[in-house]
Scaffold this motif. Structure first.
Motif, short mmCIF file in Angstrom:
data_model
loop_
_atom_site.label_atom_id
_atom_site.label_comp_id
_atom_site.label_asym_id
_atom_site.label_seq_id
_atom_site.Cartn_x
_atom_site.Cartn_y
_atom_site.Cartn_z
N LYS A 118 0.86 -1.17 0.00
CA LYS A 118 0.00 0.00 0.00
C LYS A 118 0.90 1.23 0.00
CE LYS A 118 -3.89 2.10 2.32
NZ LYS A 118 -4.86 2.01 3.39
N VAL A 119 0.77 2.06 -1.03
CA VAL A 119 1.63 3.23 -1.18
C VAL A 119 0.96 4.44 -0.54
CG1 VAL A 119 2.78 4.74 -2.84
CG2 VAL A 119 2.60 2.30 -3.30
N THR A 120 -0.28 4.68 -0.92
CA THR A 120 -1.07 5.76 -0.35
C THR A 120 -2.47 5.21 -0.09
OG1 THR A 120 -1.93 6.59 -2.46
CG2 THR A 120 0.19 7.49 -1.73
N LYS A 121 -3.34 6.11 0.35
CA LYS A 121 -4.72 5.71 0.59
C LYS A 121 -5.36 5.14 -0.67
CE LYS A 121 -9.14 7.90 1.59
NZ LYS A 121 -9.81 9.18 1.75
N ASN A 122 -5.00 5.69 -1.84
CA ASN A 122 -5.65 5.30 -3.09
C ASN A 122 -4.78 4.50 -4.05
OD1 ASN A 122 -8.10 6.50 -2.41
ND2 ASN A 122 -7.43 8.48 -3.16
N TYR A 123 -3.56 4.16 -3.67
CA TYR A 123 -2.72 3.40 -4.59
C TYR A 123 -2.02 2.24 -3.90
CZ TYR A 123 -3.37 6.60 -8.42
OH TYR A 123 -3.94 7.32 -9.44
N ILE A 124 -2.03 1.12 -4.60
CA ILE A 124 -1.24 -0.03 -4.18
C ILE A 124 -0.31 -0.40 -5.32
CG2 ILE A 124 -3.01 -0.97 -2.63
CD1 ILE A 124 -3.62 -3.08 -4.79
N ILE A 125 0.73 -1.13 -5.01
CA ILE A 125 1.64 -1.63 -6.03
C ILE A 125 1.69 -3.13 -5.89
CG2 ILE A 125 4.05 -1.78 -6.77
CD1 ILE A 125 4.38 1.13 -6.12
N GLU A 126 1.39 -3.81 -6.99
CA GLU A 126 1.59 -5.26 -7.03
C GLU A 126 2.95 -5.46 -7.65
OE1 GLU A 126 -1.13 -8.22 -7.59
OE2 GLU A 126 -2.90 -7.00 -7.23
N LYS A 127 3.76 -6.32 -7.04
CA LYS A 127 5.11 -6.50 -7.56
C LYS A 127 5.57 -7.94 -7.44
CE LYS A 127 7.22 -4.64 -3.36
NZ LYS A 127 8.15 -3.64 -2.85
N PHE A 128 6.57 -8.25 -8.25
CA PHE A 128 7.17 -9.57 -8.23
C PHE A 128 8.58 -9.47 -8.79
CE2 PHE A 128 5.08 -9.21 -12.34
CZ PHE A 128 6.00 -9.72 -13.23
N THR A 129 9.38 -10.49 -8.51
CA THR A 129 10.73 -10.60 -9.05
C THR A 129 10.83 -11.92 -9.79
OG1 THR A 129 11.64 -9.26 -7.26
CG2 THR A 129 13.19 -10.61 -8.49
N PHE A 130 11.45 -11.88 -10.95
CA PHE A 130 11.60 -13.08 -11.77
C PHE A 130 12.49 -14.10 -11.09
CE2 PHE A 130 10.08 -10.22 -14.98
CZ PHE A 130 9.39 -11.02 -15.85
N PRO A 131 12.16 -15.38 -11.21
CA PRO A 131 13.00 -16.45 -10.66
C PRO A 131 14.13 -16.81 -11.62
CG PRO A 131 11.04 -17.39 -11.65
CD PRO A 131 10.91 -15.89 -11.78
N ASN A 132 15.16 -17.49 -11.11
CA ASN A 132 16.20 -18.13 -11.93
C ASN A 132 16.95 -17.16 -12.84
OD1 ASN A 132 17.55 -20.56 -12.52
ND2 ASN A 132 16.46 -20.72 -14.47
N LEU A 133 17.31 -15.98 -12.33
CA LEU A 133 18.02 -15.01 -13.15
C LEU A 133 19.48 -15.43 -13.35
CD1 LEU A 133 16.77 -11.62 -11.68
CD2 LEU A 133 16.04 -12.76 -13.77
N LYS A 134 19.94 -15.28 -14.58
CA LYS A 134 21.33 -15.53 -14.94
C LYS A 134 21.72 -14.52 -16.00
CE LYS A 134 20.98 -20.49 -14.19
NZ LYS A 134 21.00 -21.81 -14.77
#
Length: 185
Positions: free
Chosen positions: A134-150
């Motif tokens: 939750k960033v602010t009252k009206n904004y959220i951020i959905e996030k992820f990081t890629f697996p198996n980076l090379k």
């Protein structure tokens, strides 16, 4: 005779335009061994990553309230040439959340591709790796990081956002700090 010649000339003109207008279709998951061959891109020989494809669309769709939603579709493919570009492997998607309406993230797909002995290996993102902040009252951020980076891997993701904010179109950037080979909106 002049009419036939004119018709033939016009037909050739139309056919040549259709052939020239065709572009390479990029399908999610269609990563081949040849996609890993380029180690240095002429567009920027010092680039640590190259965005191979950045595509999106925005379509108005009717909703149940008698108004419209905007359906954003987004697809991106990136060749990470070295570990200095691994920051591109953390994706953050901002979403509006009001009291009565909110944007919805849907149809998310993400994969990391590597190559070993000429064989392309694919590791899919586990849906449980998605996080909400939750960033602010009206904004959220959905996030992820890629697996198996090379170093040298290719990452690819796509998603859809359904937004009730039909007056607020999202921005599009055709170039970034990393070179972009193909951008389409």
């Amino acid at each position: 005779m002049k009419l036939q010649s004119l018709t033939l000339l016009f037909s050739i003109f139309l056919l040549s335009n259709n052939v020239n207008a065709q572009e390479r279709k990029i399908k999610f998951g269609d990563v081949a061994a040849k996609d890993f061959e380029t180690k240095i891109y002429t567009i920027d020989s010092s680039a640590q990553a190259v965005i191979l494809y950045d595509g999106g669309s925005a379509n108005y769709e009717p909703n149940n309230d008698g108004w419209f939603n905007i359906e954003y579709r987004y697809h991106k493919r990136i060749h990470l040439l070295n570990k200095n570009a691994f920051d591109l492997a953390t994706i953050q998607i901002p979403l509006y959340k009001g009291e009565k309406t909110q944007e919805v993230l849907d149809k998310i797909e993400a994969s990391t591709y590597t190559i070993e002995n000429g064989v392309v290996n694919k590791v899919k993102l586990d849906k449980q790796s998605l996080f909400k902040d939750k960033v602010t009252k009206n904004y959220i951020i959905e996030k992820f990081t890629f697996p198996n980076l090379k170093e040298g891997c290719i990452i690819e993701y796509s998603y859809t956002i359904i937004s009730p904010r039909w007056r607020d179109l999202r921005s599009w950037y055709f170039q970034t700090s990393y070179p972009v080979l193909q951008s389409k909106y």
